[in-house]
Design an enzyme around this catalytic site. Structure first.
Site, PDB file in Angstrom:
ATOM      1  N   ASP A  33       0.861  -1.193   0.000  1.00  0.00           N
ATOM      2  CA  ASP A  33       0.000   0.000   0.000  1.00  0.00           C
ATOM      3  C   ASP A  33       0.895   1.239   0.000  1.00  0.00           C
ATOM      4  OD1 ASP A  33      -2.033   2.086   0.802  1.00  0.00           O
ATOM      5  OD2 ASP A  33      -3.277   0.316   1.117  1.00  0.00           O
ATOM      6  N   SER A 119     -17.222  -2.356  -8.203  1.00  0.00           N
ATOM      7  CA  SER A 119     -18.178  -1.618  -7.371  1.00  0.00           C
ATOM      8  C   SER A 119     -19.552  -1.585  -8.019  1.00  0.00           C
ATOM      9  CB  SER A 119     -17.675  -0.186  -7.207  1.00  0.00           C
ATOM     10  OG  SER A 119     -18.720   0.647  -6.760  1.00  0.00           O
ATOM     11  N   ALA A 120     -20.570  -1.468  -7.164  1.00  0.00           N
ATOM     12  CA  ALA A 120     -21.935  -1.254  -7.658  1.00  0.00           C
ATOM     13  C   ALA A 120     -22.049   0.057  -8.430  1.00  0.00           C
ATOM     14  CB  ALA A 120     -22.902  -1.252  -6.485  1.00  0.00           C
ATOM     15  N   TYR A 150     -15.551   7.043 -11.679  1.00  0.00           N
ATOM     16  CA  TYR A 150     -15.141   5.925 -10.818  1.00  0.00           C
ATOM     17  C   TYR A 150     -15.811   4.633 -11.295  1.00  0.00           C
ATOM     18  CZ  TYR A 150     -15.247   3.117  -6.458  1.00  0.00           C
ATOM     19  OH  TYR A 150     -15.164   2.114  -5.519  1.00  0.00           O
ATOM     20  N   LYS A 201     -21.146  12.281  12.777  1.00  0.00           N
ATOM     21  CA  LYS A 201     -21.973  13.471  13.025  1.00  0.00           C
ATOM     22  C   LYS A 201     -22.813  13.307  14.294  1.00  0.00           C
ATOM     23  CE  LYS A 201     -22.218  14.857   8.147  1.00  0.00           C
ATOM     24  NZ  LYS A 201     -23.052  15.262   7.014  1.00  0.00           N
ATOM     25  N   THR A 220     -31.871   5.998  -1.548  1.00  0.00           N
ATOM     26  CA  THR A 220     -31.723   4.705  -0.858  1.00  0.00           C
ATOM     27  C   THR A 220     -30.375   4.043  -1.166  1.00  0.00           C
ATOM     28  OG1 THR A 220     -32.876   3.655  -2.692  1.00  0.00           O
ATOM     29  CG2 THR A 220     -34.180   4.155  -0.708  1.00  0.00           C
ATOM     30  N   ARG A 284     -30.195   2.486  -4.716  1.00  0.00           N
ATOM     31  CA  ARG A 284     -29.295   1.345  -5.011  1.00  0.00           C
ATOM     32  C   ARG A 284     -29.498   0.282  -3.947  1.00  0.00           C
ATOM     33  NH1 ARG A 284     -23.595   3.211  -5.927  1.00  0.00           N
ATOM     34  NH2 ARG A 284     -24.272   3.302  -8.102  1.00  0.00           N
TER      35      ARG A 284
HETATM   36  P1  NAD Z   1      -9.576   2.164   0.960  1.00  0.00           P
HETATM   37  O1  NAD Z   1      -9.416   3.490   0.322  1.00  0.00           O
HETATM   38  O2  NAD Z   1      -9.655   2.092   2.445  1.00  0.00           O
HETATM   39  O3  NAD Z   1      -8.408   1.190   0.488  1.00  0.00           O
HETATM   40  C1  NAD Z   1      -7.778   1.308  -0.757  1.00  0.00           C
HETATM   41  C2  NAD Z   1      -6.281   1.332  -0.493  1.00  0.00           C
HETATM   42  O4  NAD Z   1      -5.590   1.426  -1.759  1.00  0.00           O
HETATM   43  C3  NAD Z   1      -5.844   2.548   0.328  1.00  0.00           C
HETATM   44  O5  NAD Z   1      -5.217   2.146   1.529  1.00  0.00           O
HETATM   45  C4  NAD Z   1      -4.883   3.286  -0.586  1.00  0.00           C
HETATM   46  O6  NAD Z   1      -3.778   3.876   0.085  1.00  0.00           O
HETATM   47  C5  NAD Z   1      -4.429   2.173  -1.511  1.00  0.00           C
HETATM   48  N1  NAD Z   1      -3.878   2.723  -2.741  1.00  0.00           N
HETATM   49  C6  NAD Z   1      -4.422   3.685  -3.527  1.00  0.00           C
HETATM   50  N2  NAD Z   1      -3.588   3.974  -4.533  1.00  0.00           N
HETATM   51  C7  NAD Z   1      -2.502   3.180  -4.386  1.00  0.00           C
HETATM   52  C8  NAD Z   1      -1.297   3.043  -5.112  1.00  0.00           C
HETATM   53  N3  NAD Z   1      -1.046   3.786  -6.192  1.00  0.00           N
HETATM   54  N4  NAD Z   1      -0.394   2.137  -4.683  1.00  0.00           N
HETATM   55  C9  NAD Z   1      -0.625   1.395  -3.571  1.00  0.00           C
HETATM   56  N5  NAD Z   1      -1.758   1.486  -2.845  1.00  0.00           N
HETATM   57  C10 NAD Z   1      -2.680   2.380  -3.255  1.00  0.00           C
HETATM   58  O7  NAD Z   1     -10.865   1.491   0.300  1.00  0.00           O
HETATM   59  P2  NAD Z   1     -11.678   0.197   0.700  1.00  0.00           P
HETATM   60  O8  NAD Z   1     -12.993   0.651   1.205  1.00  0.00           O
HETATM   61  O9  NAD Z   1     -10.862  -0.707   1.519  1.00  0.00           O
HETATM   62  O10 NAD Z   1     -11.928  -0.436  -0.744  1.00  0.00           O
HETATM   63  C11 NAD Z   1     -11.128  -1.478  -1.258  1.00  0.00           C
HETATM   64  C12 NAD Z   1     -11.545  -1.752  -2.693  1.00  0.00           C
HETATM   65  O11 NAD Z   1     -12.936  -2.074  -2.761  1.00  0.00           O
HETATM   66  C13 NAD Z   1     -11.333  -0.580  -3.650  1.00  0.00           C
HETATM   67  O12 NAD Z   1     -10.935  -1.077  -4.897  1.00  0.00           O
HETATM   68  C14 NAD Z   1     -12.714   0.026  -3.764  1.00  0.00           C
HETATM   69  O13 NAD Z   1     -12.897   0.734  -4.958  1.00  0.00           O
HETATM   70  C15 NAD Z   1     -13.575  -1.213  -3.702  1.00  0.00           C
HETATM   71  N6  NAD Z   1     -14.925  -0.906  -3.243  1.00  0.00           N
HETATM   72  C16 NAD Z   1     -15.121  -0.497  -1.955  1.00  0.00           C
HETATM   73  C17 NAD Z   1     -16.413  -0.184  -1.538  1.00  0.00           C
HETATM   74  C18 NAD Z   1     -16.679   0.286  -0.147  1.00  0.00           C
HETATM   75  O14 NAD Z   1     -17.827   0.606   0.160  1.00  0.00           O
HETATM   76  N7  NAD Z   1     -15.678   0.340   0.741  1.00  0.00           N
HETATM   77  C19 NAD Z   1     -17.484  -0.318  -2.414  1.00  0.00           C
HETATM   78  C20 NAD Z   1     -17.244  -0.723  -3.715  1.00  0.00           C
HETATM   79  C21 NAD Z   1     -15.965  -1.041  -4.116  1.00  0.00           C
HETATM   80  N1  GDD Z   2     -20.501  10.300   2.392  1.00  0.00           N
HETATM   81  C1  GDD Z   2     -21.603  10.940   2.826  1.00  0.00           C
HETATM   82  N2  GDD Z   2     -21.498  11.828   3.837  1.00  0.00           N
HETATM   83  N3  GDD Z   2     -22.776  10.697   2.199  1.00  0.00           N
HETATM   84  C2  GDD Z   2     -23.872  11.348   2.655  1.00  0.00           C
HETATM   85  C3  GDD Z   2     -23.821  12.265   3.722  1.00  0.00           C
HETATM   86  C4  GDD Z   2     -22.583  12.530   4.340  1.00  0.00           C
HETATM   87  O1  GDD Z   2     -22.454  13.317   5.268  1.00  0.00           O
HETATM   88  N4  GDD Z   2     -25.079  12.740   3.918  1.00  0.00           N
HETATM   89  C5  GDD Z   2     -25.860  12.133   3.033  1.00  0.00           C
HETATM   90  N5  GDD Z   2     -25.142  11.304   2.237  1.00  0.00           N
HETATM   91  C6  GDD Z   2     -25.665  10.548   1.105  1.00  0.00           C
HETATM   92  C7  GDD Z   2     -24.924  10.804  -0.198  1.00  0.00           C
HETATM   93  O2  GDD Z   2     -25.334  12.027  -0.752  1.00  0.00           O
HETATM   94  C8  GDD Z   2     -25.390   9.595  -1.014  1.00  0.00           C
HETATM   95  O3  GDD Z   2     -26.609   9.890  -1.653  1.00  0.00           O
HETATM   96  C9  GDD Z   2     -25.585   8.525   0.043  1.00  0.00           C
HETATM   97  O4  GDD Z   2     -25.554   9.169   1.319  1.00  0.00           O
HETATM   98  C10 GDD Z   2     -24.519   7.447   0.032  1.00  0.00           C
HETATM   99  O5  GDD Z   2     -23.271   8.091   0.029  1.00  0.00           O
HETATM  100  P1  GDD Z   2     -21.889   7.287   0.199  1.00  0.00           P
HETATM  101  O6  GDD Z   2     -22.051   6.256   1.234  1.00  0.00           O
HETATM  102  O7  GDD Z   2     -20.812   8.304   0.413  1.00  0.00           O
HETATM  103  O8  GDD Z   2     -21.623   6.685  -1.234  1.00  0.00           O
HETATM  104  P2  GDD Z   2     -22.457   5.822  -2.311  1.00  0.00           P
HETATM  105  O9  GDD Z   2     -23.325   4.792  -1.673  1.00  0.00           O
HETATM  106  O10 GDD Z   2     -23.162   6.745  -3.227  1.00  0.00           O
HETATM  107  O11 GDD Z   2     -21.250   5.104  -3.046  1.00  0.00           O
HETATM  108  C11 GDD Z   2     -20.436   4.270  -2.232  1.00  0.00           C
HETATM  109  O12 GDD Z   2     -20.690   2.928  -2.476  1.00  0.00           O
HETATM  110  C12 GDD Z   2     -20.202   2.439  -3.683  1.00  0.00           C
HETATM  111  C13 GDD Z   2     -20.609   0.995  -3.816  1.00  0.00           C
HETATM  112  O13 GDD Z   2     -21.957   0.810  -3.614  1.00  0.00           O
HETATM  113  C14 GDD Z   2     -18.988   4.673  -2.409  1.00  0.00           C
HETATM  114  O14 GDD Z   2     -18.202   4.147  -1.346  1.00  0.00           O
HETATM  115  C15 GDD Z   2     -18.404   4.145  -3.661  1.00  0.00           C
HETATM  116  O15 GDD Z   2     -16.989   4.371  -3.648  1.00  0.00           O
HETATM  117  C16 GDD Z   2     -18.696   2.660  -3.719  1.00  0.00           C
HETATM  118  O16 GDD Z   2     -18.137   2.099  -4.867  1.00  0.00           O
END
Ligand code: NAD
Ligand code: GDD
Length: 322
Positions: A33, A119-120, A150, A201, A220, A284
């Site tokens: 990482d 990701s979704a 993304y 929050k 949602t 979603r």
């Molecule tokens: P995260 O950001 O906590 O972890 C991703 C890690 O990748 C980070 O620690 C970051 O430092 C590392 N990274 C980024 N660029 C890099 C580089 N150039 N070289 C080495 N390391 C690098 O995210 P997460 O929530 O643990 O997600 C993990 C994976 O799952 C990601 O691919 C993300 O897109 C995918 N994903 C996560 C979610 C979610 O809700 N957490 C949803 C859909 C998809």
């Molecule tokens: N982050 C965040 N912070 N979202 C908020 C807030 C806030 O304070 N208040 C309301 N929301 C609303 C956002 O506007 C959005 O409509 C919803 O909550 C969900 O936001 P997130 O949880 O930030 O992201 P997401 O569900 O739209 O997308 C996430 O999930 C994907 C996979 O399902 C992200 O993590 C993506 O990176 C991921 O791939």
């Protein structure tokens, strides 16, 4: 022989949990990482701080035939990061470069099993306009129309992994994660997702106070606790099914309901104020029909249980700061 695994993105949220799980199973684990995890000590046997956009670094990290490779590294965040448009070029360039490098190095080392975390966000926007009836069945992906760059990068990279399966006999596995949450995840700084943002929050708010929630709060989502995400990830990698397949919860809630659940856990009297903000799709939810059919498994933990653990953890993290 002790089995070996490489976790790319091991300093991140899901990667950190995955390392723990693989160590519990007796694996020798290498993590890589840009950074260590901010919240928890790594249990990896070997942790390399390095940039996976650099091909030479990737080749040196993938210096043996790992039994399992998990590619989780990405430039990512919640709505406040991926839907503002300000980071689009970095997100696409950084994540695509990582995927191109990691996959090709695995191929050259004759590694077969590589897990990729899509990701979704790759699902078409036009199927996620109705907050009560979003369609995220795996076969609804095309014609493609993700609402963020993304999501487009994830779709491209899914196709890349599956192309290596077809052309080079690899056995990559692709999951589409739906909003994963839990302890040791990002909870402030702008990349946090809604569950962590709500917990923070509410924890900060006074009894009788107000919290701000982006949008009208009627959008949602479903949220999956990280332990079940890791379980599904490992099951998929070791299965005969290449995917892509959803790994997510089917317990869909409005964002205001999510906030209300956290408020309920806090025991405080808090009012929600809906304000403009980055929103993403209107609705979603994970569709777990395919994962049940192919892996005979789906997550079961209720959202409230995961929120309780996460709220306690974020409250404790906040206390450490004062
Ligand atoms: P995260 O950001 O906590 O972890 C991703 C890690 O990748 C980070 O620690 C970051 O430092 C590392 N990274 C980024 N660029 C890099 C580089 N150039 N070289 C080495 N390391 C690098 O995210 P997460 O929530 O643990 O997600 C993990 C994976 O799952 C990601 O691919 C993300 O897109 C995918 N994903 C996560 C979610 C979610 O809700 N957490 C949803 C859909 C998809
Ligand atoms: N982050 C965040 N912070 N979202 C908020 C807030 C806030 O304070 N208040 C309301 N929301 C609303 C956002 O506007 C959005 O409509 C919803 O909550 C969900 O936001 P997130 O949880 O930030 O992201 P997401 O569900 O739209 O997308 C996430 O999930 C994907 C996979 O399902 C992200 O993590 C993506 O990176 C991921 O791939």
């Amino acid at each position: 022989m002790q089995k070996t695994a490489l976790v790319c993105g091991a300093g991140g949220f899901i990667g950190g949990h995955l390392v723990k799980r693989l160590k519990d199973e007796g694996f020798w684990v290498r993590g890589v990482d840009l950074k260590f995890n901010e919240h928890a000590e790594t249990r990896a046997d070997d942790f390399i701080i390095g940039d996976l956009r650099e091909q030479s670094l990737v080749r040196s990290v993938i210096d043996r035939r790992f039994d399992e490779v998990y590619q989780l590294a990405a430039d990512m965040g919640g709505a406040g990061y991926i839907f503002t448009g300000e980071h689009d070029a970095d997100i696409m360039h950084n994540s695509a470069t990582i995927n191109l490098n990691v996959l090709d190095a695995c191929h050259k080392r004759n590694i077969k099993r590589v897990f990729y975390s899509s990701s979704a966000c790759m699902y078409p926007e036009h199927n996620q306009l109705d907050p009560d009836n979003p369609n995220c069945a795996e076969d609804s992906a095309y014609p493609a129309n993700p609402d963020s760059e993304y999501g487009w990068e994830k779709l491209f990279s899914e196709r890349l992994y599956l192309a290596y399966n077809r052309n080079y006999g690899m056995e990559c596995r692709v999951a589409r994660y739906h909003n994963i949450f839990g302890p040791d995840g990002t909870w402030d700084g702008g990349k946090e997702k809604a569950p962590a943002a709500m917990c923070r929050k509410v924890a900060v708010a006074e009894d009788g106070g107000v919290i701000e929630v982006w949008g009208d709060g009627q959008q949602t989502r479903s949220f999956l606790i990280v332990d079940e995400c890791v379980e599904g990830t490992i099951k998929l990698l070791r299965s005969d099914f290449e995917g892509p397949v959803n790994i997510g919860s089917e317990e869909m809630v409005t964002i205001n309901k999510l906030a209300e659940m956290v408020i309920g856990l806090s025991g405080k009297d808090i009012t929600i104020k809906n304000i403009p903000g980055p929103l993403g799709v209107r609705g979603r939810n994970s569709d777990n029909t395919l994962i049940k059919e192919k892996l005979d498994w789906a997550p079961t933990e209720p959202l409230i249980a995961g929120l309780e653990t996460t709220y306690k953890w974020i409250s404790a993290e906040l206390k450490k700061r004062v």
